[in-house]
Design a protein around this motif. Structure first.
Motif, PDB file in Angstrom:
ATOM      1  N   SER A 208       0.859  -1.182   0.000  1.00  0.00           N
ATOM      2  CA  SER A 208       0.000   0.000   0.000  1.00  0.00           C
ATOM      3  C   SER A 208       0.894   1.230   0.000  1.00  0.00           C
ATOM      4  O   SER A 208       1.294   1.735   1.051  1.00  0.00           O
ATOM      5  CB  SER A 208      -0.921  -0.015   1.236  1.00  0.00           C
TER       6      SER A 208
ATOM      7  N   ASN B 148       2.195   5.062  -2.030  1.00  0.00           N
ATOM      8  CA  ASN B 148       1.884   6.210  -2.893  1.00  0.00           C
ATOM      9  C   ASN B 148       3.112   6.498  -3.750  1.00  0.00           C
ATOM     10  O   ASN B 148       3.956   7.319  -3.405  1.00  0.00           O
ATOM     11  CB  ASN B 148       1.499   7.412  -2.027  1.00  0.00           C
TER      12      ASN B 148
ATOM     13  N   PHE C 188      -3.432   9.601   0.414  1.00  0.00           N
ATOM     14  CA  PHE C 188      -4.495   8.773   1.002  1.00  0.00           C
ATOM     15  C   PHE C 188      -4.225   8.562   2.479  1.00  0.00           C
ATOM     16  O   PHE C 188      -3.108   8.777   2.978  1.00  0.00           O
ATOM     17  CB  PHE C 188      -4.643   7.433   0.274  1.00  0.00           C
TER      18      PHE C 188
ATOM     19  N   THR D 252      -5.403   5.654   5.634  1.00  0.00           N
ATOM     20  CA  THR D 252      -6.072   4.389   5.962  1.00  0.00           C
ATOM     21  C   THR D 252      -6.089   4.229   7.475  1.00  0.00           C
ATOM     22  O   THR D 252      -5.049   4.339   8.124  1.00  0.00           O
ATOM     23  CB  THR D 252      -5.327   3.196   5.330  1.00  0.00           C
TER      24      THR D 252
ATOM     25  N   ASP E 141      -8.669  -2.730   4.289  1.00  0.00           N
ATOM     26  CA  ASP E 141      -8.600  -1.587   3.379  1.00  0.00           C
ATOM     27  C   ASP E 141      -7.183  -1.410   2.841  1.00  0.00           C
ATOM     28  O   ASP E 141      -6.206  -1.601   3.574  1.00  0.00           O
ATOM     29  CB  ASP E 141      -9.022  -0.299   4.086  1.00  0.00           C
TER      30      ASP E 141
ATOM     31  N   CYS F 167      -4.839   1.081  -0.213  1.00  0.00           N
ATOM     32  CA  CYS F 167      -4.751   2.119  -1.246  1.00  0.00           C
ATOM     33  C   CYS F 167      -3.407   1.987  -1.966  1.00  0.00           C
ATOM     34  O   CYS F 167      -2.379   1.737  -1.314  1.00  0.00           O
ATOM     35  CB  CYS F 167      -4.864   3.515  -0.635  1.00  0.00           C
TER      36      CYS F 167
ATOM     37  N   THR G 241      -1.155   3.883  -5.333  1.00  0.00           N
ATOM     38  CA  THR G 241      -1.039   4.814  -6.467  1.00  0.00           C
ATOM     39  C   THR G 241       0.339   4.632  -7.099  1.00  0.00           C
ATOM     40  O   THR G 241       1.294   4.247  -6.426  1.00  0.00           O
ATOM     41  CB  THR G 241      -1.204   6.284  -6.034  1.00  0.00           C
TER      42      THR G 241
ATOM     43  N   ASN H 114      -8.354   1.873  -4.695  1.00  0.00           N
ATOM     44  CA  ASN H 114      -8.849   1.868  -3.317  1.00  0.00           C
ATOM     45  C   ASN H 114      -9.753   0.647  -3.184  1.00  0.00           C
ATOM     46  O   ASN H 114     -10.676   0.469  -3.985  1.00  0.00           O
ATOM     47  CB  ASN H 114      -9.625   3.151  -3.002  1.00  0.00           C
TER      48      ASN H 114
ATOM     49  N   SER I   9     -10.822   4.095   4.665  1.00  0.00           N
ATOM     50  CA  SER I   9      -9.702   4.595   3.872  1.00  0.00           C
ATOM     51  C   SER I   9     -10.240   5.593   2.867  1.00  0.00           C
ATOM     52  O   SER I   9     -11.330   5.410   2.322  1.00  0.00           O
ATOM     53  CB  SER I   9      -8.989   3.436   3.149  1.00  0.00           C
TER      54      SER I   9
ATOM     55  N   LEU J 102      -8.889   8.024  -0.518  1.00  0.00           N
ATOM     56  CA  LEU J 102      -7.827   8.313  -1.477  1.00  0.00           C
ATOM     57  C   LEU J 102      -8.253   9.542  -2.286  1.00  0.00           C
ATOM     58  O   LEU J 102      -9.370   9.583  -2.817  1.00  0.00           O
ATOM     59  CB  LEU J 102      -7.600   7.117  -2.399  1.00  0.00           C
TER      60      LEU J 102
END
Length: 821
Positions: free
Chosen positions: A305, A307, A318, A320, A338, A340, A342, A357, A542, A544
């Motif tokens: 998870s 970014n 984001f 979480t 959960d 996220c 990117t 997400n 979460s 995003l």
């Protein structure tokens, strides 16, 4: 007022609670006797009173009728009334019970005859006369005379004259009320005397019963008080076999057990403490082991998870917050379903921001397992996307591949794990958004301080739900500079907003999230803070956020202004195209292009003109430029597919047609176009599927029927050879490569070299260093007589793989043949 009443009621109940049982029994019996006797005596009294009055009424009516017959002539002529007086006097001799007085009055209210000779009143009072005059038949009333109650009956006397009743007087009878009702009163008194005796007897019985109940209960109460003070050696001496006796035995048994327990309490406490300590140690060991599992799982989830988006135009962040928090040694962490993700990737030489997400089914470790599986599969897809062959696919195809990657993995869980997800791509330069929503809460667009949902209905079920592969399609949206997209798990809506006494009240209004987004100004941390102010979190949450800012190098702005000369030229071009003069229209357009930068309107008209004049390459170029400016231009995709098909470049035509199908599966013309591409390529199964879809959209359409007939007329041999390969796969570049090679090989064996060459070239675009492909392409050119192209491909084989024996042999044979020539 209601509070005062409730206080009074509680006070009454408190008094009853403090009243002894003996008194309660006496009050109960007394109440029963009173409730039975008083209504009974009252009913008897009034019932008999009515009977007496009724009988007296009949007596009076008979007497009055007789007197009226005697008195009517005397009243009419005003005589001495001797006969009337004689008749009244005889009533005294008849000893009519309780009759006190009888008299007759004329129409002037004068008393003309009377039983009681002591009364000398010549006339009745005015009020009495008025009452008598108002009567039309025998009537009674109670009056008070000399403090004595009388029951008075009055009977109007009539004579008939010329068939009419003429009133001539009134006969009045007065009875002593006390005397006439004395039998009834005697009966009532007898009932009351009897009831009194019964009342006394009942109280005696109640007193006896209460003593027989209260005495053992008092002994029980004293015994319970002894137990309460800790004297468990006391025994209750009651030997009865009734319920009280059983209760006494139960108290004695309890006392014995408690006495035994207290004697051995210290030893039992030590044994129990030791057992509890042992259990607690085992629980602590399990807790440490479980927290260790949580910790290791969270360590695995953390790098998945991430970014990793580095775009300058599209910013992502984001937050979480998992519901399950835990501590392991010196680390505090959280775990849940959960996740996220990117990142930034390149497709077709364009930079895209990837976002995901997701919310896996289940709590804590179960949800984390789902998130872990998704994170591994999706990140593996991101890594593959950086290979050259995967960078050549289009965003719609990329999204479908990622969906199918996840779908195939979660289908293997056989319904034990599902996951809702929102996955998307944003073209960094234009802000074109491509995304799918698989039963995830709706994505939110935050623009100019206002929040709204991007989608109103869900088309895909959770990942892992069987049978939805054929219902897959892409949602698109054109972002404007400053737009923010916020997607989040259902924890954003599942908020505890109160309690109904026993259960928690969970928010069911998803629109409230829009208010929280506006209050938090689109910032994930602020939004969650506002949500917590509204209620308590019930689930993992979460959020995003994606923020789009316009590229400085953007090639086209939707706010581009055109001058009047260009507008006039475009109107003329449109008129020429409508008039069927595409060549003249192109002349004007080419002049406009030399003076102005290409705009969407210019490119649309250019593409249309080139399509009309069958200049397919130029049409493709114009519509491709239009797509670069406005990626949402679905019609450009359709026209490019048509142009490639007219050039017999079917793989490219299929690519653009499939892209449009993923965006708009209800585009009927595109379904027909794609079906024709696959029919011409011999891929009949895919063509049949698309035509079935077209028939659902518009049943019995002529074009659909025509194409279905065309499929049935095609050679079954060719169909058997290649149809089982299906469509050119949209699942992954590797699958596309494999299927293109297989179809090319089949066509090559059928000696359909031109068609085989197209599929080999498609495969080569996905794997440029595949020496076997280059060798086969060289062979096709050799068979079709293009020896120069054959030589170039064999030479490329040797550059990549110098020891390619077959390529050396082919080149050697080619040199020998040239020397002979």
């Amino acid at each position: 007022m209601s509070d005062r009443t409730s206080i009074m009621d509680r006070h009454k109940f408190h008094i009853l609670e403090n009243t002894k049982l003996r008194t309660k029994m006496i009050l109960l019996v007394s109440g029963i006797v009173v409730l039975c006797v008083v209504p009974l005596s009252t009913i008897v009294y009034f019932k008999n009173k009515g009977i007496v009055i009724e009988k007296t009424y009949e007596v009076c009516k008979n007497i009055a009728t007789n007197i009226a017959k005697i008195a009517d002539d005397e009243l009419l002529v005003g005589d001495t009334y001797e006969a009337t007086t004689s008749a009244i006097t005889k009533l005294k001799e008849s000893n009519v019970r309780a009759l006190k007085d009888t008299f007759v009055i004329n129409l002037d209210g004068e008393i003309v005859a009377r039983l009681d000779s002591q009364k000398k009143d010549p006339k009745v009072s005015r009020e009495t006369f008025a009452y008598f005059s108002s009567l039309t038949s025998l009537a009674s009333r109670e009056i008070l005379e000399d403090k004595q109650s009388l029951l008075e009956f009055a009977y109007p006397i009539y004579i008939k004259y010329q068939n009419k009743n003429i009133r001539i007087g009134t006969a009045v009878f007065e009875f002593n009320s006390e005397e006439i009702f004395s039998p009834i009163i005697d009966l009532r008194n007898s009932i009351l005397y009897s009831s009194g005796i019964l009342f006394i007897i009942g109280i005696g019985i109640a007193f006896f019963i209460s003593i027989s109940l209260s005495h053992p209960l008092q002994i029980l109460s004293e015994g319970a008080q002894k137990f309460g003070t800790g004297d468990f050696s006391h025994r209750i001496l009651l030997q009865g076999r009734d319920e009280i006796g059983h209760l006494a035995n139960a108290f004695n048994s309890m006392g014995e057990k408690i006495q035994d327990f207290t004697h051995h309490l210290e030893q039992k406490v030590l044994e129990r403490t030791e057992a509890l300590n042992k259990t607690l140690e085992e629980v602590n060991e399990l807790k440490i082991s479980q927290d260790g599992d949580y910790y290791l799982t969270s360590l695995l989830l953390e790098p998945l998870s991430s970014n990793n988006n580095y775009s300058k135009n599209v910013k992502t962040d984001f937050i979480t917050e998992q519901k399950k928090k835990f501590s392991f040694r010196n680390w505090n962490s959280q775990i849940g379903g959960d996740i996220c993700i990117t990142d930034t990737i390149k497709l077709q030489n364009k930079e895209y921001t990837v976002f995901l997400n997701a919310d896996a089914m289940g709590k804590s470790i179960q949800g984390a397992g789902g998130a872990l599986a998704l994170g591994v599969v999706f990140n593996a897809g991101l890594i593959r996307s950086r290979t050259y062959s995967n960078m050549q696919i289009y965003p719609e195809i990329w999204l479908k591949e990622r969906f199918l990657d996840l779908q195939n993995v979660f289908l293997s869980f056989d319904g034990t794990m599902y996951i809702s997800v929102c996955i998307g791509l944003i073209e960094n330069e234009t802000g074109m958004l491509y995304y799918i929503n698989a039963e995830h809460p709706p994505s939110v667009l935050y623009r100019d301080g206002k929040a709204s949902f991007l989608e109103s209905a869900m088309d895909l079920c959770k990942i892992g739900t069987p049978g939805q592969e054929n219902r897959f399609f892409i949602k698109t949206y054109q972002l404007s500079p400053g737009d923010q997209i916020i997607t989040g798990s259902d924890g954003r809506d599942d908020i505890i907003i109160g309690y109904d006494g026993k259960n928690e009240i969970i928010n069911e209004n998803s629109d409230l999230f829009l208010r929280r987004v506006e209050e938090g100004e689109g910032e994930p941390v602020k939004i969650i803070t506002k949500i917590k102010e509204f209620g308590s979190l019930y689930d993992d949450i979460s959020l995003l956020r994606i923020v789009y800012s316009e590229s400085q190098n953007k090639r086209f702005s939707s706010r581009h202004d055109t001058d009047g000369e260009l507008d006039s030229t475009l109107e003329k071009v449109t008129s020429l195209l409508d008039s069927g003069k595409p060549k003249e229209a192109l002349i004007w357009l080419n002049k406009a292009v030399t003076k102005h930068k290409p705009t969407p309107n210019i490119l649309r008209l250019l593409g249309s003109g080139y399509m009309e004049t069958k200049q397919w390459e130029k049409a493709i170029e114009s519509y491709s430029q239009l797509l670069d400016m406005i990626p949402m231009e679905n019609e450009a995709l359709f026209q490019i597919s048509l142009a490639y098909r007219n050039e017999e470049r079917r793989p490219e035509a299929a690519d653009f047609g499939e892209r449009l199908y993923l965006r708009d599966p209800h585009h009927l013309e595109n379904l027909h176009n794609l079906s024709e591409i696959y029919i011409e390529s011999g891929i009949f199964n895919r063509a049949k599927t698309l035509l079935e879809k077209a028939d659902q959209i518009k049943p019995n359409h002529q074009k659909t029927k025509s194409l279905q007939t065309k499929i049935n007329q095609k050679s079954p041999i060719f169909d058997d050879e290649v149809s089982f390969f299906g469509e050119i796969s949209r699942r992954s570049p590797e699958a596309q490569l494999e299927e293109a090679i297989q179809i090319g090989d089949r066509l090559f064996k059928l000696k359909r070299y031109s068609e085989s060459l197209k599929y080999y070239l498609k495969a080569l675009s996905l794997d440029k260093e595949n020496t076997l492909l280059l060798f086969n392409i060289g062979n096709i050119y050799q068979f079709t007589g293009d020896l120069d192209q054959a030589k170039k491909n064999w030479e490329k084989c040797l550059v990549i793989e110098p020891n390619f024996k077959q390529a050396k042999e082919k080149l050697s044979t080619l040199k020998k043949s040239k020397k002979v020539l």
